[in-house]
Enzyme design. Sequence first.
Site, PDB file in Angstrom:
ATOM      1  N   CYS A  87       0.836  -1.200   0.000  1.00 23.76           N
ATOM      2  CA  CYS A  87       0.000   0.000   0.000  1.00 23.76           C
ATOM      3  C   CYS A  87       0.877   1.259   0.000  1.00 23.76           C
ATOM      4  O   CYS A  87       1.500   1.570  -1.009  1.00 23.76           O
ATOM      5  CB  CYS A  87      -0.985  -0.039   1.160  1.00 23.76           C
ATOM      6  SG  CYS A  87      -2.380   1.100   0.955  1.00 23.76           S
ATOM      7  N   HIS A 202      -3.357  -5.092   1.399  1.00 19.68           N
ATOM      8  CA  HIS A 202      -2.807  -5.323   2.744  1.00 19.68           C
ATOM      9  C   HIS A 202      -2.843  -6.820   3.114  1.00 19.68           C
ATOM     10  O   HIS A 202      -3.725  -7.249   3.849  1.00 19.68           O
ATOM     11  CB  HIS A 202      -3.617  -4.554   3.785  1.00 19.68           C
ATOM     12  CG  HIS A 202      -3.412  -3.080   3.770  1.00 19.68           C
ATOM     13  ND1 HIS A 202      -2.416  -2.449   4.488  1.00 19.68           N
ATOM     14  CD2 HIS A 202      -4.080  -2.101   3.135  1.00 19.68           C
ATOM     15  CE1 HIS A 202      -2.477  -1.149   4.286  1.00 19.68           C
ATOM     16  NE2 HIS A 202      -3.481  -0.908   3.474  1.00 19.68           N
ATOM     17  N   GLU A 204      -1.084  -8.214   5.307  1.00 20.36           N
ATOM     18  CA  GLU A 204      -0.848  -8.321   6.749  1.00 20.36           C
ATOM     19  C   GLU A 204      -2.126  -8.173   7.574  1.00 20.36           C
ATOM     20  O   GLU A 204      -2.129  -8.496   8.765  1.00 20.36           O
ATOM     21  CB  GLU A 204       0.186  -7.270   7.188  1.00 20.36           C
ATOM     22  CG  GLU A 204      -0.326  -5.852   7.313  1.00 20.36           C
ATOM     23  CD  GLU A 204      -0.484  -5.112   5.998  1.00 20.36           C
ATOM     24  OE1 GLU A 204      -0.831  -3.915   6.037  1.00 20.36           O
ATOM     25  OE2 GLU A 204      -0.266  -5.719   4.920  1.00 20.36           O
TER      26      GLU A 204
END
Length: 226
Positions: A87, A202, A204
């Site tokens: 990002c 994302h 994560e």
Amino acid sequence: MQLTADLAIGILALQGAFTEHEAMLQKTSGKRHLEVIQVRSPEELKRCDALIIPGGESTTIALLARLSGLMEPLREFIKSKPVWGTCAGAILLSQAVSNPKKGGQELLGGVSVKMTRNGWGSQVESFEVPLEVSDLRDAHIPFTGLFIRAPVVMELLPAAHAPPIRIISRIPDSLLPHTPDEGHDRAVVALRQGRHILTTFHPELTSDSRFHEYFVQECVLPSLSP
């Protein structure tokens, strides 16, 4: 490939989702000795074999990196070691940005793409999409792409002196959101160039560690000296 020596992966920890990346890396460690370093200084960066630049706010991360004396060390690091930008981190790794904030956008470079900030819209226009990623373990299982004020790849900028760009994943045409700025490469959401990975979403923030495994296994471990 199994690691027999220690491995240190840094996460630029100035702003953004760095703790989530750390938790994901710990899930991938398995039997290997993996040290995760939150990087806030040039000294901490020197200890790293690879680096993740997390999502957050790209101009804020760049400003804090400048104030921490990290901008030039980061640029040197990128020249020789694997780096993954997610990002905002993807924006910082890009070669150019089409819509920088007033006052400009300082970039690290390293990946030959042109990006646009918040390309899919504002926070309320965030979305998720099942992505096909053939390079991941259990590739038949889609990877959930979470797009939160995500940047968009506007253009690939391949150059003769740079490694080739490998597209890892695209949003299917049937699932592409409409945007005012229809860049012809905007469906590309994950790519690799040499040792570096760029994802506009994302990984994560999911419970799926396969992208982190891919970075370690395919980018970091092969880059280590025998």
